[in-house]
Design a protein around this motif. Structure first.
Motif, PDB file in Angstrom:
ATOM      1  N   ARG A   3      52.933  38.450  29.677  1.00  0.00           N
ATOM      2  CA  ARG A   3      52.227  38.985  28.825  1.00  0.00           C
ATOM      3  C   ARG A   3      51.207  39.780  29.562  1.00  0.00           C
ATOM      4  NH1 ARG A   3      53.398  37.894  23.771  1.00  0.00           N
ATOM      5  NH2 ARG A   3      51.442  38.516  22.828  1.00  0.00           N
ATOM      6  N   SER A   4      50.734  41.042  28.767  1.00  0.00           N
ATOM      7  CA  SER A   4      49.609  41.753  29.117  1.00  0.00           C
ATOM      8  C   SER A   4      48.248  40.814  28.834  1.00  0.00           C
ATOM      9  CB  SER A   4      49.671  42.988  28.439  1.00  0.00           C
ATOM     10  OG  SER A   4      50.481  43.808  28.701  1.00  0.00           O
ATOM     11  N   PHE A   5      47.339  40.971  29.584  1.00  0.00           N
ATOM     12  CA  PHE A   5      46.047  40.586  29.566  1.00  0.00           C
ATOM     13  C   PHE A   5      45.348  40.878  28.146  1.00  0.00           C
ATOM     14  CE2 PHE A   5      46.470  40.537  34.277  1.00  0.00           C
ATOM     15  CZ  PHE A   5      46.367  39.263  34.611  1.00  0.00           C
ATOM     16  N   THR A   6      44.819  39.752  27.639  1.00  0.00           N
ATOM     17  CA  THR A   6      44.372  40.138  26.345  1.00  0.00           C
ATOM     18  C   THR A   6      42.659  40.286  26.075  1.00  0.00           C
ATOM     19  OG1 THR A   6      43.945  37.646  25.713  1.00  0.00           O
ATOM     20  CG2 THR A   6      46.004  38.859  25.396  1.00  0.00           C
ATOM     21  N   ALA A   7      42.139  40.376  24.934  1.00  0.00           N
ATOM     22  CA  ALA A   7      40.660  40.396  24.896  1.00  0.00           C
ATOM     23  C   ALA A   7      40.141  39.048  25.318  1.00  0.00           C
ATOM     24  CB  ALA A   7      40.290  40.853  23.679  1.00  0.00           C
ATOM     25  N   LYS A   8      40.880  38.072  24.728  1.00  0.00           N
ATOM     26  CA  LYS A   8      40.333  36.683  25.235  1.00  0.00           C
ATOM     27  C   LYS A   8      39.991  36.629  26.895  1.00  0.00           C
ATOM     28  CE  LYS A   8      39.509  34.030  22.845  1.00  0.00           C
ATOM     29  NZ  LYS A   8      38.307  33.555  22.169  1.00  0.00           N
ATOM     30  N   ASP A   9      41.228  37.039  27.537  1.00  0.00           N
ATOM     31  CA  ASP A   9      41.195  37.076  28.938  1.00  0.00           C
ATOM     32  C   ASP A   9      40.187  37.867  29.536  1.00  0.00           C
ATOM     33  OD1 ASP A   9      43.579  35.484  29.028  1.00  0.00           O
ATOM     34  OD2 ASP A   9      44.893  37.303  29.093  1.00  0.00           O
ATOM     35  N   LYS A  10      39.788  39.000  28.939  1.00  0.00           N
ATOM     36  CA  LYS A  10      38.691  39.611  29.421  1.00  0.00           C
ATOM     37  C   LYS A  10      37.538  39.073  29.147  1.00  0.00           C
ATOM     38  CE  LYS A  10      38.831  44.216  28.334  1.00  0.00           C
ATOM     39  NZ  LYS A  10      38.853  45.219  27.931  1.00  0.00           N
ATOM     40  N   GLU A  11      37.102  38.287  28.015  1.00  0.00           N
ATOM     41  CA  GLU A  11      36.265  37.506  27.831  1.00  0.00           C
ATOM     42  C   GLU A  11      35.826  36.455  28.853  1.00  0.00           C
ATOM     43  OE1 GLU A  11      34.366  34.593  24.222  1.00  0.00           O
ATOM     44  OE2 GLU A  11      36.305  35.653  23.714  1.00  0.00           O
ATOM     45  N   LYS A  12      36.917  35.545  29.202  1.00  0.00           N
ATOM     46  CA  LYS A  12      36.882  34.795  30.212  1.00  0.00           C
ATOM     47  C   LYS A  12      36.296  34.947  31.491  1.00  0.00           C
ATOM     48  CE  LYS A  12      40.743  31.735  28.370  1.00  0.00           C
ATOM     49  NZ  LYS A  12      42.124  31.014  29.121  1.00  0.00           N
ATOM     50  N   ILE A  13      36.789  36.226  31.952  1.00  0.00           N
ATOM     51  CA  ILE A  13      35.999  36.658  33.173  1.00  0.00           C
ATOM     52  C   ILE A  13      34.663  37.243  32.974  1.00  0.00           C
ATOM     53  CG2 ILE A  13      36.533  38.692  34.777  1.00  0.00           C
ATOM     54  CD1 ILE A  13      38.629  36.289  34.887  1.00  0.00           C
ATOM     55  N   THR A  14      34.388  37.747  31.866  1.00  0.00           N
ATOM     56  CA  THR A  14      33.037  38.214  31.492  1.00  0.00           C
ATOM     57  C   THR A  14      32.161  36.971  31.798  1.00  0.00           C
ATOM     58  OG1 THR A  14      33.849  40.142  30.128  1.00  0.00           O
ATOM     59  CG2 THR A  14      31.402  39.521  29.900  1.00  0.00           C
ATOM     60  N   LEU A  15      32.425  36.117  31.197  1.00  0.00           N
ATOM     61  CA  LEU A  15      31.564  34.773  31.289  1.00  0.00           C
ATOM     62  C   LEU A  15      31.280  34.445  32.388  1.00  0.00           C
ATOM     63  CD1 LEU A  15      32.878  32.829  28.282  1.00  0.00           C
ATOM     64  CD2 LEU A  15      30.864  33.692  28.343  1.00  0.00           C
ATOM     65  N   LEU A  16      32.132  34.760  33.483  1.00  0.00           N
ATOM     66  CA  LEU A  16      31.874  34.168  35.000  1.00  0.00           C
ATOM     67  C   LEU A  16      31.226  35.243  35.719  1.00  0.00           C
ATOM     68  CD1 LEU A  16      35.712  33.049  35.990  1.00  0.00           C
ATOM     69  CD2 LEU A  16      33.697  31.716  35.035  1.00  0.00           C
ATOM     70  N   ILE A  17      30.994  36.281  35.384  1.00  0.00           N
ATOM     71  CA  ILE A  17      30.480  37.446  36.206  1.00  0.00           C
ATOM     72  C   ILE A  17      28.871  37.137  36.511  1.00  0.00           C
ATOM     73  CG2 ILE A  17      29.464  39.841  36.075  1.00  0.00           C
ATOM     74  CD1 ILE A  17      32.063  40.777  34.502  1.00  0.00           C
ATOM     75  N   PRO A  18      27.888  36.803  35.702  1.00  0.00           N
ATOM     76  CA  PRO A  18      26.984  36.363  36.022  1.00  0.00           C
ATOM     77  C   PRO A  18      26.684  35.201  37.057  1.00  0.00           C
ATOM     78  CG  PRO A  18      26.853  36.406  33.690  1.00  0.00           C
ATOM     79  CD  PRO A  18      28.144  36.424  34.249  1.00  0.00           C
ATOM     80  N   HIS A  19      27.550  34.492  37.280  1.00  0.00           N
ATOM     81  CA  HIS A  19      27.839  33.429  38.209  1.00  0.00           C
ATOM     82  C   HIS A  19      28.041  33.785  39.723  1.00  0.00           C
ATOM     83  CE1 HIS A  19      26.606  30.131  35.311  1.00  0.00           C
ATOM     84  NE2 HIS A  19      27.389  31.041  34.523  1.00  0.00           N
ATOM     85  N   LEU A  20      29.085  34.750  39.607  1.00  0.00           N
ATOM     86  CA  LEU A  20      29.420  35.439  40.877  1.00  0.00           C
ATOM     87  C   LEU A  20      28.304  36.276  41.337  1.00  0.00           C
ATOM     88  CD1 LEU A  20      33.195  36.297  39.606  1.00  0.00           C
ATOM     89  CD2 LEU A  20      32.572  34.601  41.524  1.00  0.00           C
ATOM     90  N   GLN A  21      27.493  36.856  40.477  1.00  0.00           N
ATOM     91  CA  GLN A  21      26.460  37.721  40.969  1.00  0.00           C
ATOM     92  C   GLN A  21      25.384  36.962  41.604  1.00  0.00           C
ATOM     93  OE1 GLN A  21      25.877  39.448  37.016  1.00  0.00           O
ATOM     94  NE2 GLN A  21      26.790  41.460  37.622  1.00  0.00           N
ATOM     95  N   GLN A  22      25.444  35.652  41.030  1.00  0.00           N
ATOM     96  CA  GLN A  22      24.311  34.833  41.855  1.00  0.00           C
ATOM     97  C   GLN A  22      24.666  34.318  43.070  1.00  0.00           C
ATOM     98  OE1 GLN A  22      21.335  33.560  40.730  1.00  0.00           O
ATOM     99  NE2 GLN A  22      21.175  34.950  38.854  1.00  0.00           N
ATOM    100  N   ALA A  23      26.214  33.793  43.163  1.00  0.00           N
ATOM    101  CA  ALA A  23      26.668  32.987  44.327  1.00  0.00           C
ATOM    102  C   ALA A  23      26.783  33.915  45.472  1.00  0.00           C
ATOM    103  CB  ALA A  23      27.946  32.228  43.972  1.00  0.00           C
ATOM    104  N   ILE A  24      27.496  35.376  45.341  1.00  0.00           N
ATOM    105  CA  ILE A  24      27.838  36.089  46.389  1.00  0.00           C
ATOM    106  C   ILE A  24      26.799  36.618  47.330  1.00  0.00           C
ATOM    107  CG2 ILE A  24      28.998  38.132  46.747  1.00  0.00           C
ATOM    108  CD1 ILE A  24      31.081  37.713  44.436  1.00  0.00           C
ATOM    109  N   PRO A  25      25.608  36.931  46.606  1.00  0.00           N
ATOM    110  CA  PRO A  25      24.517  37.208  47.407  1.00  0.00           C
ATOM    111  C   PRO A  25      23.826  36.216  48.070  1.00  0.00           C
ATOM    112  CG  PRO A  25      24.337  38.583  45.161  1.00  0.00           C
ATOM    113  CD  PRO A  25      25.381  37.441  45.242  1.00  0.00           C
ATOM    114  N   LEU A  26      23.881  34.977  47.595  1.00  0.00           N
ATOM    115  CA  LEU A  26      23.592  33.795  48.229  1.00  0.00           C
ATOM    116  C   LEU A  26      24.387  33.576  49.423  1.00  0.00           C
ATOM    117  CD1 LEU A  26      21.679  31.281  48.391  1.00  0.00           C
ATOM    118  CD2 LEU A  26      23.336  30.156  46.858  1.00  0.00           C
ATOM    119  N   TYR A  27      25.594  33.946  49.278  1.00  0.00           N
ATOM    120  CA  TYR A  27      26.625  33.816  50.730  1.00  0.00           C
ATOM    121  C   TYR A  27      26.064  34.766  51.689  1.00  0.00           C
ATOM    122  CZ  TYR A  27      30.456  34.928  53.438  1.00  0.00           C
ATOM    123  OH  TYR A  27      30.978  35.256  54.533  1.00  0.00           O
TER     124      TYR A  27
END
Length: 397
Positions: free
Chosen positions: A161-185
């Motif tokens: 199935r195509s990705f849904t709005a709920k799938d997009k929401e799941k990734i959106t919730l992870l963005i702030p944490h990736l924005q913290q972890a990647i510069p730390l790396y």
């Protein structure tokens, strides 16, 4: 014939949480644990692929460029795509990827970005997607501090199935944490690069460095210190402890270490102490300097550096680079070889013999070296060479 299930993005209201608490906590834990994984973030990408019912997840930390395959982390990516350094994606296909340069921090689907009919006719689809049964892609490009830009891509096969709005929401919730972890790396990587460069520079100065914790255990030795310790002549190590061979010197050394540890624990001004370590008959003694390390805030149970020991071997020959000497002072290869021999402690006569040249030729070379370097005495020349960047940039080849 590709069987495409391309349901439109579900934009209806859905109040159910994007994740259950356990799943979300596990994903966040894997993001920060991934800083210390090899390969990087492998656990996170694996968990995310499972959660998203995807066949591939990949994180692009450095975009490919001509001559540079980039830095692409993946889980589920076929070997033909992931094999580094010449993977098929990095080796030319990235340049024609239509799903690139997305709006920063906005989760987007390929269907929203490129019409499906146009995608199916594209070279990128025919060469990079269709052979691996890829059709649906969810992605986000993140603009991070320090001009860092990274991309996350998640794919599903044609029959999924195509990705849904709920799938997009799941990734959106992870963005702030990736924005913290990647510069730390990136910061940790930069610190490790600087530490490694400093360690190599100190080693090229023929200076051994040993770092101890407050339990006198060895935390780090550079290459020069390792070589000296391995010789077991006057100083050695056992069970991560530095030992001195001669008992009278061992007591003195132990006291120096105790003084440095006490100063470290009490945050006293750094103390510097020195001593000589005897070696076998006919060998010059090692010179040792012990100093306390600055106190830092630490966690309970954390091991921190408390004492630095610097070891100098007066018999160790310099590795001044002949090529760099020539570039610095305009020396010929023959003049550079003589200058290096003198810097290693040879007399002019010994240097001429080892280089198989006559004494008159050696004297002529020395006069030319004096003229080009601006010194007037052999001792001044040796001092100049040992302090020059040629010594710092000594070749280790």
């Amino acid at each position: 014939m590709v069987n495409i299930i391309s349901d439109p993005i579900d934009m209806s209201l859905d109040n159910t949480p994007a994740y259950d608490l356990c799943t979300f906590s596990g994903l966040l834990e894997s993001i920060y644990k991934g800083l210390n994984e090899t390969p990087l973030w492998q656990g996170f990408l694996c968990k995310l692929r499972t959660e998203m019912s995807a066949n591939i997840c990949f994180l692009i930390l450095r975009n490919p460029n001509p001559g540079d395959a980039g830095l692409l982390l993946s889980d589920g990516l076929p070997p033909a795509l992931s094999g580094s350094p010449n993977n098929v994606y990095s080796d030319g296909l990235y340049a024609i990827d239509p799903f690139a340069n997305l709006p920063s921090d906005q989760v987007t689907t390929l269907e929203e970005f490129v019409p499906t009919e146009q995608l199916l006719r594209s070279e990128f689809y025919l060469r990079c997607m269709q052979p691996f049964d890829l059709l649906h892609i969810l992605g986000v490009d993140m603009q991070l501090p320090g001009s860092l830009r990274v991309s996350l891509r998640i794919t599903r096969c044609a029959n999924a199935r195509s990705f849904t709005a709920k799938d997009k929401e799941k990734i959106t919730l992870l963005i702030p944490h990736l924005q913290q972890a990647i510069p730390l790396y990136a910061r940790l990587q930069q610190m490790e690069t600087e530490r490694s460069l400093l360690d190599r520079t100190v080693s090229q100065l023929s200076l051994g460095t040993i770092i101890l914790d407050d339990g006198r255990r060895v935390l780090h030795c550079n290459a020069v210190a390792d070589r000296i310790i391995t010789e077991k002549d006057g100083i050695c190590s056992k069970d991560r402890q530095i030992l001195i061979t001669h008992s009278s010197e061992a007591n003195h050394f132990r006291q120096l270490i105790n003084n440095a540890i006490d100063a470290h624990k009490q945050s006293k001004p750094y103390i510097v102490q020195a001593m000589a370590i005897s070696r076998k008959a006919g060998r010059l003694p090692l010179n040792i300097v012990v100093r306390s390390m600055p106190q830092v805030s630490q966690l309970d149970g954390q091991t921190v550096a408390s004492v630095a020991i610097f070891i100098s071997d007066p018999e160790y020959k310099s590795h001044t680079s002949a090529e760099i000497l020539g570039q610095l002072y305009g020396l010929t290869p023959a003049e550079s070889r003589l200058a290096m021999a003198l810097a290693d402690g040879h007399s002019l006569e010994d240097a001429s013999n080892s280089l198989h040249i006559s004494r008159n030729t050696a004297r002529a070379h020395l006069r030319a070296i004096f003229a080009k370097t601006g010194v007037t005495q052999q001792t001044m020349l040796v001092s100049l060479l040992l302090k020059s960047v040629a010594a710092f940039l000594a070749s280790s080849r």
